[in-house]
Design a protein around this motif. Structure first.
Motif, PDB file in Angstrom:
ATOM      1  N   ILE A  56       0.928  -1.076   0.024  1.00  0.00           N
ATOM      2  CA  ILE A  56       0.170  -0.017   0.110  1.00  0.00           C
ATOM      3  C   ILE A  56       0.781   1.086   0.026  1.00  0.00           C
ATOM      4  O   ILE A  56       1.824   1.304   0.868  1.00  0.00           O
ATOM      5  N   SER A  57       0.612   2.142  -0.788  1.00  0.00           N
ATOM      6  CA  SER A  57       1.206   3.363  -0.990  1.00  0.00           C
ATOM      7  C   SER A  57       0.613   4.250   0.150  1.00  0.00           C
ATOM      8  O   SER A  57      -0.552   4.318   0.533  1.00  0.00           O
ATOM      9  N   VAL A  58       1.563   5.123   0.811  1.00  0.00           N
ATOM     10  CA  VAL A  58       0.965   6.068   1.761  1.00  0.00           C
ATOM     11  C   VAL A  58       1.544   7.212   1.591  1.00  0.00           C
ATOM     12  O   VAL A  58       2.668   7.745   1.424  1.00  0.00           O
ATOM     13  N   HIS A  59       0.461   8.231   1.695  1.00  0.00           N
ATOM     14  CA  HIS A  59       0.806   9.944   1.244  1.00  0.00           C
ATOM     15  C   HIS A  59       0.476  10.588   2.748  1.00  0.00           C
ATOM     16  O   HIS A  59      -0.629  10.320   3.200  1.00  0.00           O
ATOM     17  N   ALA A  60       1.356  11.478   3.263  1.00  0.00           N
ATOM     18  CA  ALA A  60       1.129  12.159   4.419  1.00  0.00           C
ATOM     19  C   ALA A  60       0.108  13.089   4.060  1.00  0.00           C
ATOM     20  O   ALA A  60       0.099  14.007   3.020  1.00  0.00           O
ATOM     21  N   TRP A  61      -0.961  13.332   4.602  1.00  0.00           N
ATOM     22  CA  TRP A  61      -2.131  14.435   4.650  1.00  0.00           C
ATOM     23  C   TRP A  61      -2.062  15.320   5.592  1.00  0.00           C
ATOM     24  O   TRP A  61      -2.171  14.953   6.710  1.00  0.00           O
ATOM     25  N   ILE A  62      -1.915  16.611   5.168  1.00  0.00           N
ATOM     26  CA  ILE A  62      -1.881  17.546   6.082  1.00  0.00           C
ATOM     27  C   ILE A  62      -2.837  18.708   5.836  1.00  0.00           C
ATOM     28  O   ILE A  62      -3.344  18.945   4.737  1.00  0.00           O
ATOM     29  N   ASN A  63      -3.420  19.424   6.786  1.00  0.00           N
ATOM     30  CA  ASN A  63      -3.929  20.690   6.810  1.00  0.00           C
ATOM     31  C   ASN A  63      -2.851  21.806   7.031  1.00  0.00           C
ATOM     32  O   ASN A  63      -2.495  21.872   8.115  1.00  0.00           O
ATOM     33  N   PRO A  64      -2.638  22.374   5.886  1.00  0.00           N
ATOM     34  CA  PRO A  64      -1.592  23.471   6.195  1.00  0.00           C
ATOM     35  C   PRO A  64      -1.717  24.721   7.220  1.00  0.00           C
ATOM     36  O   PRO A  64      -0.739  25.149   7.741  1.00  0.00           O
ATOM     37  N   PHE A  65      -3.248  25.163   7.023  1.00  0.00           N
ATOM     38  CA  PHE A  65      -3.390  26.590   7.995  1.00  0.00           C
ATOM     39  C   PHE A  65      -4.104  26.325   9.288  1.00  0.00           C
ATOM     40  O   PHE A  65      -3.807  27.123  10.328  1.00  0.00           O
ATOM     41  N   ARG A  66      -4.885  25.460   9.210  1.00  0.00           N
ATOM     42  CA  ARG A  66      -5.554  25.497  10.405  1.00  0.00           C
ATOM     43  C   ARG A  66      -4.983  24.715  11.777  1.00  0.00           C
ATOM     44  O   ARG A  66      -4.036  23.850  11.433  1.00  0.00           O
ATOM     45  N   LEU A  67      -4.960  25.517  12.929  1.00  0.00           N
ATOM     46  CA  LEU A  67      -4.234  25.016  13.979  1.00  0.00           C
ATOM     47  C   LEU A  67      -5.119  24.376  15.064  1.00  0.00           C
ATOM     48  O   LEU A  67      -6.527  24.309  14.846  1.00  0.00           O
ATOM     49  N   CYS A  68      -4.887  24.449  16.447  1.00  0.00           N
ATOM     50  CA  CYS A  68      -5.485  23.925  17.283  1.00  0.00           C
ATOM     51  C   CYS A  68      -6.397  25.054  18.380  1.00  0.00           C
ATOM     52  O   CYS A  68      -6.424  26.044  17.583  1.00  0.00           O
ATOM     53  N   ARG A  69      -6.855  24.907  19.263  1.00  0.00           N
ATOM     54  CA  ARG A  69      -7.819  26.292  19.863  1.00  0.00           C
ATOM     55  C   ARG A  69      -6.870  26.915  20.557  1.00  0.00           C
ATOM     56  O   ARG A  69      -5.835  26.547  21.249  1.00  0.00           O
ATOM     57  N   LYS A  70      -7.387  27.921  20.813  1.00  0.00           N
ATOM     58  CA  LYS A  70      -6.325  28.967  21.860  1.00  0.00           C
ATOM     59  C   LYS A  70      -6.029  28.281  22.911  1.00  0.00           C
ATOM     60  O   LYS A  70      -4.880  28.626  23.686  1.00  0.00           O
ATOM     61  N   LYS A  71      -6.921  28.004  23.745  1.00  0.00           N
ATOM     62  CA  LYS A  71      -6.666  27.394  25.143  1.00  0.00           C
ATOM     63  C   LYS A  71      -5.650  26.233  25.202  1.00  0.00           C
ATOM     64  O   LYS A  71      -4.719  26.164  25.875  1.00  0.00           O
ATOM     65  N   GLU A  72      -5.638  25.273  24.082  1.00  0.00           N
ATOM     66  CA  GLU A  72      -4.661  24.202  23.863  1.00  0.00           C
ATOM     67  C   GLU A  72      -3.331  24.711  23.764  1.00  0.00           C
ATOM     68  O   GLU A  72      -2.354  24.237  24.302  1.00  0.00           O
ATOM     69  N   LEU A  73      -3.211  25.820  22.936  1.00  0.00           N
ATOM     70  CA  LEU A  73      -1.834  26.321  22.425  1.00  0.00           C
ATOM     71  C   LEU A  73      -1.307  27.105  23.679  1.00  0.00           C
ATOM     72  O   LEU A  73      -0.129  26.917  24.028  1.00  0.00           O
ATOM     73  N   GLU A  74      -2.136  27.737  24.627  1.00  0.00           N
ATOM     74  CA  GLU A  74      -1.664  28.377  25.638  1.00  0.00           C
ATOM     75  C   GLU A  74      -1.322  27.442  26.746  1.00  0.00           C
ATOM     76  O   GLU A  74      -0.427  27.664  27.703  1.00  0.00           O
ATOM     77  N   GLU A  75      -1.935  26.313  26.911  1.00  0.00           N
ATOM     78  CA  GLU A  75      -1.618  25.344  27.744  1.00  0.00           C
ATOM     79  C   GLU A  75      -0.341  24.431  27.472  1.00  0.00           C
ATOM     80  O   GLU A  75       0.305  24.379  28.562  1.00  0.00           O
ATOM     81  N   TYR A  76       0.031  24.674  26.167  1.00  0.00           N
ATOM     82  CA  TYR A  76       1.101  24.137  25.693  1.00  0.00           C
ATOM     83  C   TYR A  76       2.162  24.722  26.220  1.00  0.00           C
ATOM     84  O   TYR A  76       3.005  24.404  26.661  1.00  0.00           O
ATOM     85  N   GLY A  77       2.149  25.913  25.674  1.00  0.00           N
ATOM     86  CA  GLY A  77       3.378  27.009  26.435  1.00  0.00           C
ATOM     87  C   GLY A  77       4.739  26.920  25.867  1.00  0.00           C
ATOM     88  O   GLY A  77       5.638  27.479  26.493  1.00  0.00           O
ATOM     89  N   GLU A  78       4.855  26.290  25.006  1.00  0.00           N
ATOM     90  CA  GLU A  78       5.970  26.472  24.207  1.00  0.00           C
ATOM     91  C   GLU A  78       6.094  26.203  22.690  1.00  0.00           C
ATOM     92  O   GLU A  78       4.887  25.916  22.185  1.00  0.00           O
ATOM     93  N   GLY A  79       7.218  26.493  22.024  1.00  0.00           N
ATOM     94  CA  GLY A  79       7.247  26.243  20.404  1.00  0.00           C
ATOM     95  C   GLY A  79       6.943  27.645  19.769  1.00  0.00           C
ATOM     96  O   GLY A  79       6.562  28.539  20.256  1.00  0.00           O
ATOM     97  N   VAL A  80       7.134  27.528  18.515  1.00  0.00           N
ATOM     98  CA  VAL A  80       7.171  28.600  17.506  1.00  0.00           C
ATOM     99  C   VAL A  80       5.714  29.303  17.630  1.00  0.00           C
ATOM    100  O   VAL A  80       5.470  30.582  17.598  1.00  0.00           O
ATOM    101  N   LEU A  81       4.708  28.328  17.367  1.00  0.00           N
ATOM    102  CA  LEU A  81       3.251  28.782  17.346  1.00  0.00           C
ATOM    103  C   LEU A  81       3.097  29.447  18.744  1.00  0.00           C
ATOM    104  O   LEU A  81       2.226  30.728  18.902  1.00  0.00           O
ATOM    105  N   PHE A  82       3.592  29.232  20.069  1.00  0.00           N
ATOM    106  CA  PHE A  82       3.255  29.830  21.097  1.00  0.00           C
ATOM    107  C   PHE A  82       3.930  31.128  21.207  1.00  0.00           C
ATOM    108  O   PHE A  82       3.348  32.148  21.675  1.00  0.00           O
ATOM    109  N   GLU A  83       5.250  31.085  20.560  1.00  0.00           N
ATOM    110  CA  GLU A  83       5.904  32.511  20.400  1.00  0.00           C
ATOM    111  C   GLU A  83       5.065  33.371  19.660  1.00  0.00           C
ATOM    112  O   GLU A  83       4.978  34.818  20.141  1.00  0.00           O
ATOM    113  N   TRP A  84       4.750  32.912  18.546  1.00  0.00           N
ATOM    114  CA  TRP A  84       4.007  33.942  17.892  1.00  0.00           C
ATOM    115  C   TRP A  84       2.477  34.365  18.327  1.00  0.00           C
ATOM    116  O   TRP A  84       2.245  35.399  18.369  1.00  0.00           O
ATOM    117  N   ALA A  85       1.873  33.447  19.162  1.00  0.00           N
ATOM    118  CA  ALA A  85       0.763  33.907  19.795  1.00  0.00           C
ATOM    119  C   ALA A  85       0.654  34.819  21.006  1.00  0.00           C
ATOM    120  O   ALA A  85      -0.009  35.909  21.112  1.00  0.00           O
TER     121      ALA A  85
END
Length: 255
Positions: free
Chosen positions: A105-134
């Motif tokens: 079976i051939s496998v292609h990675a499927w991504i959603n390029p622009f959609r992110l998580c919810r604000k609360k999830e990102l703030e609880e995670y608290g690190e990484g480039v997305l958090f810094e941008w936020a």
């Protein structure tokens, strides 16, 4: 792409395997499923796909600015780790790909390029480039949508760069046959405020500005994928191609 009706040898019989399909397989009893149990369930799934005539899987690795494996670019997904940025005990993506390849079976990675998580999830995670941008303020490189759902703002080249870094990492890390993006482009289901970037862009029409931003990202993903020999890049836009150009700002005619 369903080829059951046509039986053209140059086409494929493909199936989409989403985060929702995989979530109850990734996790059991509030934790990551035992590795042997997971491996057995994946083997059964792949065997069933072969039995039913499928030869290609579009495997969702990034639905919400996250990752179904340990990534240096995006936090691990709640669908596999239980929480945004959580830890995993083993690599389920590698197991899935190994089983698929074993069965042809051939496998292609499927991504959603622009959609992110919810604000609360990102703030609880608290690190990484997305958090810094936020922290710099929502609407700068990240736009706040309905119900706290976040999106990368396509206006910014930094967003394009983050997306392509994730693509490059996935192709370096795993034997995916390609990268496939789905039909979420501009998050126009809510009021999207990109007036500041539009005003200094040099474009007179906001539609042309937005289409240019999407074209930049699609071109960048295409070039990133094709730096990996033999890999395929695909796009699955929404079914009504006539509304894409002025609704989602995806210029499929140009592509």
């Amino acid at each position: 792409i369903n080829n059951f009706l046509f039986k053209d040898p140059d086409l494929i019989n493909g199936i989409w395997v989403s985060q929702f399909d995989m979530h109850p397989i990734y996790r059991n009893g509030g934790k990551q499923r035992d590795i042997d149990d997971f491996r057995n369930k994946i083997d059964v799934m792949i065997s069933n796909l072969v039995r039913d005539g499928f030869d290609t899987v579009f495997f969702q690795i990034r639905p919400n600015g996250d990752s179904m494996f340990e990534s240096d670019v995006y936090p691990t997904s709640k669908y596999v780790a239980g929480a945004y940025g959580g830890t995993i005990e083993y690599d389920p993506t590698a197991i899935f790909i190994n089983s698929a390849k074993k069965h042809g079976i051939s496998v292609h990675a499927w991504i959603n390029p622009f959609r992110l998580c919810r604000k609360k999830e990102l703030e609880e995670y608290g690190e990484g480039v997305l958090f810094e941008w936020a922290k710099e303020g929502y609407g700068k490189r990240i736009e706040l949508g309905e119900d706290g759902l976040l999106y990368l703002d396509p206006s910014y080249p930094e967003a394009t760069d983050l997306i392509t870094k994730g693509v490059d990492e996935a192709l370096n890390k795993y034997d995916f046959d390609g990268i496939h993006i789905d039909d979420y482009f501009y998050p126009t289901e809510f009021e999207f405020n990109d007036n500041a970037e539009f005003s200094k862009s040099g474009f007179e029409d906001i539609g042309e500005f937005r289409r240019n931003n999407i074209n930049r990202t699609v071109k960048a993903i295409y070039k990133t994928v094709h730096r990996h020999e033999g890999k395929i890049f695909g796009v699955s836009p929404a079914g009504n191609i006539y509304s894409l150009k002025n609704g989602w700002y995806a210029d499929v005619y140009k592509w």
